[in-house]
Write a protein that holds these residues in place. Structure first.
Motif, mmCIF file in Angstrom:
data_model
loop_
_atom_site.group_PDB
_atom_site.id
_atom_site.type_symbol
_atom_site.label_atom_id
_atom_site.label_comp_id
_atom_site.label_asym_id
_atom_site.label_seq_id
_atom_site.Cartn_x
_atom_site.Cartn_y
_atom_site.Cartn_z
ATOM 1 N N ARG A 44 0.846 -1.193 0.000
ATOM 2 C CA ARG A 44 0.000 0.000 0.000
ATOM 3 C C ARG A 44 0.883 1.246 0.000
ATOM 4 O O ARG A 44 1.829 1.341 0.792
ATOM 5 C CB ARG A 44 -0.904 0.002 1.235
ATOM 6 N N VAL A 45 0.590 2.191 -0.882
ATOM 7 C CA VAL A 45 1.364 3.426 -0.993
ATOM 8 C C VAL A 45 0.502 4.609 -0.560
ATOM 9 O O VAL A 45 -0.656 4.720 -0.960
ATOM 10 C CB VAL A 45 1.844 3.643 -2.444
ATOM 11 N N GLU A 46 1.075 5.494 0.256
ATOM 12 C CA GLU A 46 0.387 6.714 0.693
ATOM 13 C C GLU A 46 1.097 7.924 0.099
ATOM 14 O O GLU A 46 2.318 8.054 0.222
ATOM 15 C CB GLU A 46 0.396 6.818 2.220
ATOM 16 N N GLY A 47 0.342 8.814 -0.546
ATOM 17 C CA GLY A 47 0.933 9.979 -1.191
ATOM 18 C C GLY A 47 0.721 11.264 -0.415
ATOM 19 O O GLY A 47 -0.186 11.368 0.415
ATOM 20 N N ALA A 48 1.560 12.262 -0.704
ATOM 21 C CA ALA A 48 1.456 13.558 -0.034
ATOM 22 C C ALA A 48 0.306 14.387 -0.576
ATOM 23 O O ALA A 48 -0.321 15.156 0.148
ATOM 24 C CB ALA A 48 2.764 14.329 -0.192
ATOM 25 N N SER A 49 0.015 14.244 -1.870
ATOM 26 C CA SER A 49 -1.020 15.062 -2.504
ATOM 27 C C SER A 49 -1.837 14.202 -3.455
ATOM 28 O O SER A 49 -1.281 13.487 -4.285
ATOM 29 C CB SER A 49 -0.374 16.218 -3.278
ATOM 30 N N ARG A 98 1.895 12.494 3.770
ATOM 31 C CA ARG A 98 0.881 13.548 3.798
ATOM 32 C C ARG A 98 0.902 14.348 5.097
ATOM 33 O O ARG A 98 0.986 15.577 5.087
ATOM 34 C CB ARG A 98 -0.500 12.930 3.593
ATOM 35 N N PHE A 99 0.853 13.661 6.234
ATOM 36 C CA PHE A 99 0.681 14.352 7.509
ATOM 37 C C PHE A 99 1.970 14.973 8.050
ATOM 38 O O PHE A 99 1.914 15.843 8.923
ATOM 39 C CB PHE A 99 0.070 13.400 8.534
ATOM 40 N N SER A 100 3.125 14.544 7.560
ATOM 41 C CA SER A 100 4.388 15.153 7.987
ATOM 42 C C SER A 100 4.737 16.395 7.169
ATOM 43 O O SER A 100 5.657 17.133 7.527
ATOM 44 C CB SER A 100 5.536 14.136 7.873
#
Length: 244
Positions: A44-49, A98-100
């Protein structure tokens, strides 16, 4: 389990946006399929935008976790030509793409000339109308600062525009590149859905003479999206950098 931070660039015209969705091929999907193939396990990949369909990226950031080392070159070899991982490195467990993030920089490119070069079609808005950059420059300061940008978002009844509509726009620059080309630079601590494109739409209307600068304050005062201008097209927009 090791967490990895990746920086990537992509041509948004080849994707239906960042986020996985049932009826379009997206950047997140391309990354997850490549990683799953390379590592032989679901990733699973989480993106900043969560960029929209057609929006490009110079330095999008994402993270994922893997129990085994990841080969940068091998991963790039599995990606489509319109997507490239420019950096892949281990990061600490507390990092979140995203959250950092402390802020983001977006660019919006425009061509006011009478002709559009073929290679500009995918990444620069063709706007061949008489447009006053002087009027636009006078309007820009009205957007800078900490404000409630709900009226310049397309999600007025849900999501971040409802819960966290106050954002700080540190800079809104205009670079005149000559020969009818110019670029807006947006630097903010965060952006609502389509906020940049809605602001660009308003500034272009002011430059063209279809709107007054006072109309900006009307939108801020009423938070009524219907009073703002038409959303500028996606292909002129690039996520330039995510700041940490």
């Amino acid at each position: 389990m090791q967490k990895y931070k990746i920086t990537l660039a992509y041509d948004g015209s080849s994707f239906g946006g960042w986020q996985v969705q049932p009826n379009a091929f997206t950047v997140q999907q391309a990354l997850e399929e490549a990683l799953t193939s390379l590592l032989a396990r679901p990733i699973r990949v989480e993106g900043a935008s969560r960029t929209d369909a057609g929006v490009h990226a110079d330095m999008q950031v994402a993270h994922f976790e893997s129990p085994v080392p990841v080969d940068h070159a091998a991963l790039n070899a599995l990606l489509p030509p319109a997507l490239l991982i420019t950096d892949l490195s281990p990061t600490d467990t507390g990092f979140h793409a995203r959250f950092s993030a402390k802020g983001k920089i977006y660019l919006y490119r425009i061509n006011l000339a009478s002709l559009q070069l073929p290679f500009e079609r995918k990444n620069r808005l063709f706007f061949p109308f008489h447009t006053s950059l002087a009027h636009i420059e006078k309007a820009i300061p009205h957007f800078i600062g900490t404000k409630n940008f709900r009226g310049f978002s397309n999600e007025s009844h849900r999501g971040s525009a409802q819960n966290k509509p106050v954002k700080t726009l540190f800079k809104l620059g205009l670079e005149d590149e000559g020969e009818g080309r110019f670029t807006f630079l947006f630097h903010g601590d965060g952006f609502l859905y389509r906020m940049v494109r809605n602001i660009v739409g308003m500034l272009l209307e002011i430059g063209k003479g279809g709107r007054d600068i006072d109309d900006i304050e009307k939108v801020f005062c009423t938070q009524d999206r219907r009073l703002a201008a038409t959303t500028a097209p996606a292909h002129g927009l690039t996520l330039h950098k995510v700041l940490y």
